[in-house]
Design a protein around this motif. Structure first.
Motif, PDB file in Angstrom:
ATOM      1  N   ASN A   1       1.823   0.800   3.666  1.00  0.00           N
ATOM      2  CA  ASN A   1       1.091   0.749   4.508  1.00  0.00           C
ATOM      3  C   ASN A   1       1.322   1.915   5.811  1.00  0.00           C
ATOM      4  O   ASN A   1       0.952   2.896   5.555  1.00  0.00           O
ATOM      5  CB  ASN A   1       0.585  -0.337   5.231  1.00  0.00           C
ATOM      6  CG  ASN A   1      -0.996  -0.450   5.641  1.00  0.00           C
ATOM      7  OD1 ASN A   1      -1.731   0.408   5.213  1.00  0.00           O
ATOM      8  ND2 ASN A   1      -1.147  -1.256   6.566  1.00  0.00           N
ATOM      9  N   THR A  15      -4.420   4.210   5.148  1.00  0.00           N
ATOM     10  CA  THR A  15      -3.820   2.886   5.815  1.00  0.00           C
ATOM     11  C   THR A  15      -4.874   1.973   5.440  1.00  0.00           C
ATOM     12  O   THR A  15      -6.130   2.023   5.369  1.00  0.00           O
ATOM     13  CB  THR A  15      -3.548   2.894   7.082  1.00  0.00           C
ATOM     14  OG1 THR A  15      -4.821   3.253   7.911  1.00  0.00           O
ATOM     15  CG2 THR A  15      -2.245   3.635   7.777  1.00  0.00           C
ATOM     16  N   TYR A  69       1.889   4.754   3.306  1.00  0.00           N
ATOM     17  CA  TYR A  69       0.632   4.969   2.087  1.00  0.00           C
ATOM     18  C   TYR A  69       0.856   6.214   1.416  1.00  0.00           C
ATOM     19  O   TYR A  69       0.166   6.362   0.355  1.00  0.00           O
ATOM     20  CB  TYR A  69      -0.630   4.941   2.640  1.00  0.00           C
ATOM     21  CG  TYR A  69      -1.154   5.889   3.676  1.00  0.00           C
ATOM     22  CD1 TYR A  69      -1.645   7.079   3.264  1.00  0.00           C
ATOM     23  CD2 TYR A  69      -0.948   5.415   4.960  1.00  0.00           C
ATOM     24  CE1 TYR A  69      -1.891   7.951   4.529  1.00  0.00           C
ATOM     25  CE2 TYR A  69      -1.030   6.480   6.128  1.00  0.00           C
ATOM     26  CZ  TYR A  69      -1.535   7.780   5.686  1.00  0.00           C
ATOM     27  OH  TYR A  69      -1.919   8.556   6.678  1.00  0.00           O
ATOM     28  N   ASN A 128       0.899  -1.065  -0.250  1.00  0.00           N
ATOM     29  CA  ASN A 128       0.109  -0.102  -0.011  1.00  0.00           C
ATOM     30  C   ASN A 128       0.905   1.132  -0.053  1.00  0.00           C
ATOM     31  O   ASN A 128       1.684   1.495   1.007  1.00  0.00           O
ATOM     32  CB  ASN A 128      -1.036  -0.006   1.110  1.00  0.00           C
ATOM     33  CG  ASN A 128      -1.842   1.139   1.417  1.00  0.00           C
ATOM     34  OD1 ASN A 128      -2.217   1.835   0.412  1.00  0.00           O
ATOM     35  ND2 ASN A 128      -2.190   1.389   2.501  1.00  0.00           N
TER      36      ASN A 128
END
Length: 164
Positions: free
Chosen positions: A114, A94, A133, A81
């Motif tokens: 993330n 997130t 992210y 991510n």
């Protein structure tokens, strides 16, 4: 080392795939760890050193190769991510821990992307690793140190613990 970053369920002694990681500054992470040490004196919990974190993220224990990213040498939205990756489900923040099913060879999820993760450098100063992210794919490289992030920051930064 934890399989996932610390989540709110970790305060109740369990790690659940899919929960959002906690975003804490380095001092808050150290307080959490200190409380663990006080309640479980038979163990020694700590943030990983930068060297320990990098080893767990880059070293393939099966092939004895080192990688640029925890899953290999290519960046892809399916692996992490990060900025404009949009997975899963057009995410812009997130996502739950472990939802990107590409662990390191040690079985550790979300080492890059993330949330960044607090580590301790050689002087026991806090250093963020792994990108988050809001990071570009290049910022997710294992070798990238995010020294520009002050220890008082918490946005997009979490942590793992290790037992020594």
């Amino acid at each position: 080392m934890n399989k996932y970053e610390i989540t709110s369920s970790d305060f109740t002694d369990s790690q659940i795939q899919g929960e959002l990681p906690l975003e804490l500054d380095c001092n808050q992470a150290k307080v959490y760890i200190n409380n663990l040490n006080l309640s479980h004196p038979e163990f020694t919990f700590t943030l990983p050193s930068t060297e320990e974190w990098e080893y767990a993220a880059e070293y393939n224990i099966f092939t004895e190769e080192t990688y640029l990213y925890p899953w290999g040498n290519e960046i892809d939205a399916y692996y992490a991510n990060y900025l404009n990756s949009d997975l899963p489900s057009d995410s812009t923040g997130t996502v739950g821990v472990g939802l990107h099913d590409w662990p390191s060879p040690f079985g550790l999820y979300d080492m890059s992307g993330n949330v960044m993760e607090w580590t301790l450098d050689g002087n026991d100063a806090c250093l963020a690793k792994g990108g988050n992210y809001l990071s570009t794919g290049e910022d997710l490289l294992i070798a990238t140190d995010h020294a520009q992030i002050p220890p008082s920051s918490s946005l997009g930064i979490g942590f793992r613990i290790i037992i020594k």
